[in-house]
Structure formats: C-alpha cells, structure tokens
Design a protein around this motif. Structure first.
Motif, PDB file in Angstrom:
ATOM      1  N   LEU A 170      22.278  45.774  39.054  1.00  0.00           N
ATOM      2  CA  LEU A 170      23.895  45.606  40.252  1.00  0.00           C
ATOM      3  C   LEU A 170      24.665  44.213  38.779  1.00  0.00           C
ATOM      4  CD1 LEU A 170      21.900  43.574  42.313  1.00  0.00           C
ATOM      5  CD2 LEU A 170      20.973  44.086  41.545  1.00  0.00           C
ATOM      6  N   THR A 171      25.860  44.851  40.124  1.00  0.00           N
ATOM      7  CA  THR A 171      26.454  43.221  39.635  1.00  0.00           C
ATOM      8  C   THR A 171      27.123  42.507  40.536  1.00  0.00           C
ATOM      9  OG1 THR A 171      28.125  45.775  38.630  1.00  0.00           O
ATOM     10  CG2 THR A 171      28.713  43.397  38.382  1.00  0.00           C
ATOM     11  N   TRP A 172      27.399  41.350  40.153  1.00  0.00           N
ATOM     12  CA  TRP A 172      27.622  40.471  41.254  1.00  0.00           C
ATOM     13  C   TRP A 172      28.939  40.470  40.149  1.00  0.00           C
ATOM     14  CZ3 TRP A 172      22.814  36.350  39.885  1.00  0.00           C
ATOM     15  CH2 TRP A 172      21.793  37.282  40.822  1.00  0.00           C
ATOM     16  N   ALA A 173      29.815  40.480  41.670  1.00  0.00           N
ATOM     17  CA  ALA A 173      31.420  40.443  40.774  1.00  0.00           C
ATOM     18  C   ALA A 173      31.451  38.699  41.250  1.00  0.00           C
ATOM     19  CB  ALA A 173      32.455  41.114  41.631  1.00  0.00           C
ATOM     20  N   ASP A 174      31.388  37.786  41.785  1.00  0.00           N
ATOM     21  CA  ASP A 174      31.433  36.465  41.875  1.00  0.00           C
ATOM     22  C   ASP A 174      29.640  35.892  41.912  1.00  0.00           C
ATOM     23  OD1 ASP A 174      30.850  37.206  44.710  1.00  0.00           O
ATOM     24  OD2 ASP A 174      33.554  37.284  44.704  1.00  0.00           O
ATOM     25  N   GLU A 175      30.359  34.350  42.379  1.00  0.00           N
ATOM     26  CA  GLU A 175      28.983  33.738  42.930  1.00  0.00           C
ATOM     27  C   GLU A 175      28.720  33.741  44.800  1.00  0.00           C
ATOM     28  OE1 GLU A 175      29.304  29.485  41.322  1.00  0.00           O
ATOM     29  OE2 GLU A 175      27.706  28.820  43.458  1.00  0.00           O
ATOM     30  N   ALA A 176      29.764  34.913  44.966  1.00  0.00           N
ATOM     31  CA  ALA A 176      29.366  35.062  46.707  1.00  0.00           C
ATOM     32  C   ALA A 176      28.700  35.728  47.145  1.00  0.00           C
ATOM     33  CB  ALA A 176      30.833  35.021  47.034  1.00  0.00           C
ATOM     34  N   ALA A 177      28.582  36.917  45.451  1.00  0.00           N
ATOM     35  CA  ALA A 177      27.773  38.056  45.058  1.00  0.00           C
ATOM     36  C   ALA A 177      26.124  37.380  45.080  1.00  0.00           C
ATOM     37  CB  ALA A 177      28.099  38.787  44.978  1.00  0.00           C
TER      38      ALA A 177
ATOM     39  N   ALA B 249      24.171  31.261  32.702  1.00  0.00           N
ATOM     40  CA  ALA B 249      24.590  32.594  32.803  1.00  0.00           C
ATOM     41  C   ALA B 249      24.271  32.402  34.618  1.00  0.00           C
ATOM     42  CB  ALA B 249      22.925  33.672  32.737  1.00  0.00           C
ATOM     43  N   GLY B 250      23.003  31.494  35.100  1.00  0.00           N
ATOM     44  CA  GLY B 250      23.481  31.558  36.860  1.00  0.00           C
ATOM     45  C   GLY B 250      21.814  31.544  37.037  1.00  0.00           C
ATOM     46  N   LYS B 251      20.963  31.088  36.647  1.00  0.00           N
ATOM     47  CA  LYS B 251      19.282  31.048  36.723  1.00  0.00           C
ATOM     48  C   LYS B 251      19.409  29.725  37.814  1.00  0.00           C
ATOM     49  CE  LYS B 251      18.817  30.992  32.602  1.00  0.00           C
ATOM     50  NZ  LYS B 251      19.214  31.151  31.941  1.00  0.00           N
ATOM     51  N   THR B 252      19.751  29.117  37.768  1.00  0.00           N
ATOM     52  CA  THR B 252      19.414  27.822  38.813  1.00  0.00           C
ATOM     53  C   THR B 252      20.454  28.031  39.573  1.00  0.00           C
ATOM     54  OG1 THR B 252      18.807  26.237  37.085  1.00  0.00           O
ATOM     55  CG2 THR B 252      19.481  25.230  38.856  1.00  0.00           C
ATOM     56  N   THR B 253      21.331  28.309  39.601  1.00  0.00           N
ATOM     57  CA  THR B 253      22.019  28.830  40.928  1.00  0.00           C
ATOM     58  C   THR B 253      21.920  29.680  41.854  1.00  0.00           C
ATOM     59  OG1 THR B 253      24.416  28.216  39.182  1.00  0.00           O
ATOM     60  CG2 THR B 253      24.689  29.157  41.693  1.00  0.00           C
ATOM     61  N   PHE B 254      21.158  30.978  41.318  1.00  0.00           N
ATOM     62  CA  PHE B 254      20.388  32.111  41.801  1.00  0.00           C
ATOM     63  C   PHE B 254      19.276  31.451  42.686  1.00  0.00           C
ATOM     64  CE2 PHE B 254      16.524  34.966  42.808  1.00  0.00           C
ATOM     65  CZ  PHE B 254      17.151  35.389  42.855  1.00  0.00           C
TER      66      PHE B 254
ATOM     67  N   LEU C 156      14.377  39.222  36.732  1.00  0.00           N
ATOM     68  CA  LEU C 156      16.003  39.080  36.984  1.00  0.00           C
ATOM     69  C   LEU C 156      16.652  38.762  35.388  1.00  0.00           C
ATOM     70  CD1 LEU C 156      16.854  37.841  40.470  1.00  0.00           C
ATOM     71  CD2 LEU C 156      16.119  40.301  39.308  1.00  0.00           C
ATOM     72  N   VAL C 157      17.290  39.705  34.927  1.00  0.00           N
ATOM     73  CA  VAL C 157      17.608  39.572  33.572  1.00  0.00           C
ATOM     74  C   VAL C 157      19.295  39.343  33.952  1.00  0.00           C
ATOM     75  CG1 VAL C 157      18.549  40.398  31.333  1.00  0.00           C
ATOM     76  CG2 VAL C 157      15.646  40.704  32.442  1.00  0.00           C
ATOM     77  N   ILE C 158      20.116  38.350  33.830  1.00  0.00           N
ATOM     78  CA  ILE C 158      21.319  38.166  34.542  1.00  0.00           C
ATOM     79  C   ILE C 158      22.050  37.959  32.994  1.00  0.00           C
ATOM     80  CG2 ILE C 158      22.820  36.360  35.646  1.00  0.00           C
ATOM     81  CD1 ILE C 158      20.546  35.286  37.682  1.00  0.00           C
ATOM     82  N   GLU C 159      23.309  39.049  33.050  1.00  0.00           N
ATOM     83  CA  GLU C 159      23.997  38.940  31.814  1.00  0.00           C
ATOM     84  C   GLU C 159      25.719  39.260  32.438  1.00  0.00           C
ATOM     85  OE1 GLU C 159      23.316  42.484  29.209  1.00  0.00           O
ATOM     86  OE2 GLU C 159      22.148  42.765  30.903  1.00  0.00           O
ATOM     87  N   PRO C 160      26.404  37.602  31.440  1.00  0.00           N
ATOM     88  CA  PRO C 160      26.973  36.774  31.591  1.00  0.00           C
ATOM     89  C   PRO C 160      28.594  37.923  31.342  1.00  0.00           C
ATOM     90  CG  PRO C 160      26.471  35.345  31.410  1.00  0.00           C
ATOM     91  CD  PRO C 160      25.498  36.655  31.319  1.00  0.00           C
ATOM     92  N   LEU C 161      29.244  39.001  32.188  1.00  0.00           N
ATOM     93  CA  LEU C 161      30.343  39.172  31.483  1.00  0.00           C
ATOM     94  C   LEU C 161      31.278  38.639  31.864  1.00  0.00           C
ATOM     95  CD1 LEU C 161      29.130  42.605  32.773  1.00  0.00           C
ATOM     96  CD2 LEU C 161      29.251  42.015  31.310  1.00  0.00           C
ATOM     97  N   ASP C 162      32.929  39.030  31.424  1.00  0.00           N
ATOM     98  CA  ASP C 162      34.096  38.341  31.824  1.00  0.00           C
ATOM     99  C   ASP C 162      33.842  37.703  33.274  1.00  0.00           C
ATOM    100  OD1 ASP C 162      34.884  39.509  29.395  1.00  0.00           O
ATOM    101  OD2 ASP C 162      36.249  40.531  30.228  1.00  0.00           O
ATOM    102  N   GLY C 163      34.333  36.813  33.152  1.00  0.00           N
ATOM    103  CA  GLY C 163      34.708  35.333  34.038  1.00  0.00           C
ATOM    104  C   GLY C 163      33.541  35.600  34.498  1.00  0.00           C
TER     105      GLY C 163
END
Ligand SMILES: Nc1ncnc2c1ncn2[C@@H]1O[C@H](COP(=O)(O)OP(=O)(O)OP(=O)(O)O)[C@@H](O)[C@H]1O
Ligand SMILES: [Mg+2]
Length: 172
Positions: free
Chosen positions: A22-29, A56-61, A142-149
């Motif tokens: 899946l893709t998270w387009a932003d933090e809201a996703a 990547a956003g692990k703690t944020t998640f 969950l493997v979180i890969e940062p893309l653009d932005g």
C-alpha cells in the motif's frame, strides 16, 4: 559498541503467509491505516515488527496506533530506553521496543524482555533486525519505504495465522 544498522532488506525469518502493498500519500494516510488496524479483533495480542530507515515513520505510526487504542499521555520514542510500556484502557499491556541501541544479548534476559514476550499483550518493535534472533516471528511486519516528500511505500506481511486474519480483515 552499537552495530551500524543496515538498510538492506530485513531477514525474513518465519514464513510469509500473506502480503499486501500500500501507499501512504501523507501522514494522514499513515494515521488512517493505524486507526483501521486498531479496530481489528486480535490487535491487543499482536506482535508487530516495523522496518524502514531512520525517519521512515515507524514511531509516528505507533503513536497513531496507540492513540487509536486509547493510550493517553505522552508516547515517547523508546530509542534510549529500548522499551516503553503502555496500558490500554482495558488494562492490557503494550510494549513498544526500539532495538536501535540494543547491543548486548544479555540484556534480553536482564531487562526482562524474555518475560515480556512470554506474557499476553501487544508488542511492537522498531529495528527488530538488531535484536538478532531473539525475537519470535511477528504476526505482522510492516516495511516502510520513504519515497518523495511524505509518500511512503508500505509492504505488510503476515507470518502467523492471527496475522493473516488481521491483514485480511483490514485490507480485504
Ligand atoms: N506518510 C508519512 N507517514 C509517517 N510519517 C510521516 C509521513 N510523512 C511524513 N512523516 C514524518 O516523518 C517523520 C517520521 O519520524 P519517525 O520518528 O516516526 O521515524 P522512525 O521511522 O521512527 O525513525 P527512527 O528509526 O529514527 O526511530 C515524522 O516527522 C513524521 O511527521
Ligand atoms: Mg522511531
């Protein structure tokens, strides 16, 4: 000495029984996914591994997930303490690990991590690969890969039957 973390793909110990991307387009996703996961039966007993580079956003998640589960107060990153304990409103135990600074396998016994994994409750681990082979196979990874932005590419894999049930009921 701390072993430098690598960005190589995680060692996939344990069978992969189910995969979704899946893709998270932003933090809201990211927040929306966390809320969906929090609503699943079985989440309070799940062991979830979070992979991905620094930032990547692990703690944020985890913060969104624990908030959605009703955890109040500050949700600190466990980077220094290795584990931060939390309580769910029903009294259930949550242990949030970050193994980035974990470098002494004796700590596994001494700090009571073995006991935590032997007890019921939810476990979430950032940088699980740095715990060596101490950890059991996760229910979900969950493997979180940062893309653009703010874009994140997320690969979710289930490694146990409860993990499959979680993933299927969450993502169909
Ligand atoms: N789509 C997104 N999902 C999650 N976080 C995002 C997203 N977009 C931007 N961010 C931001 O990225 C940062 C992620 O930081 P966070 O501390 O969660 O990373 P981490 O993976 O836990 O890193 P570390 O390995 O250092 O523990 C936060 O500042 C967050 O606001
Ligand atoms: Mg973190």
């Amino acid at each position: 000495m701390t072993t430098p973390p690598s960005n190589s793909p995680p060692v996939t110990h344990g069978l992969i029984l189910e995969t979704r991307t899946l893709t998270w387009a932003d933090e809201a996703a990211c927040a929306g996914f966390a809320r969906g996961l929090a609503a699943q039966a079985g989440i309070s007993q799940a062991f979830i591994e979070l992979h991905g580079p620094l930032g990547a956003g692990k703690t944020t998640f985890v913060r969104y997930l624990l908030r959605a589960l009703g955890v109040q107060g500050r949700i600190k990153s466990p980077t220094y303490a290795v584990v931060e304990p939390h309580r769910l409103p029903d009294g259930g135990e949550v242990s949030h690990f970050d193994f980035y600074r974990f470098n002494d396998p004796r700590e596994w016994e001494d700090a009571g991590f073995r006991d935590i994994f032997a007890r019921p409750g939810m476990k979430i681990a950032e940088w699980p690969a740095l715990a060596g082979d101490m950890l059991p196979p996760p229910d979900l990874r969950l493997v979180i890969e940062p893309l653009d932005g703010d874009y994140r590419h997320v690969t979710a894999t289930a490694h146990t039957p409860p993990g499959v049930a979680l993933l299927q009921s969450l993502l169909g």
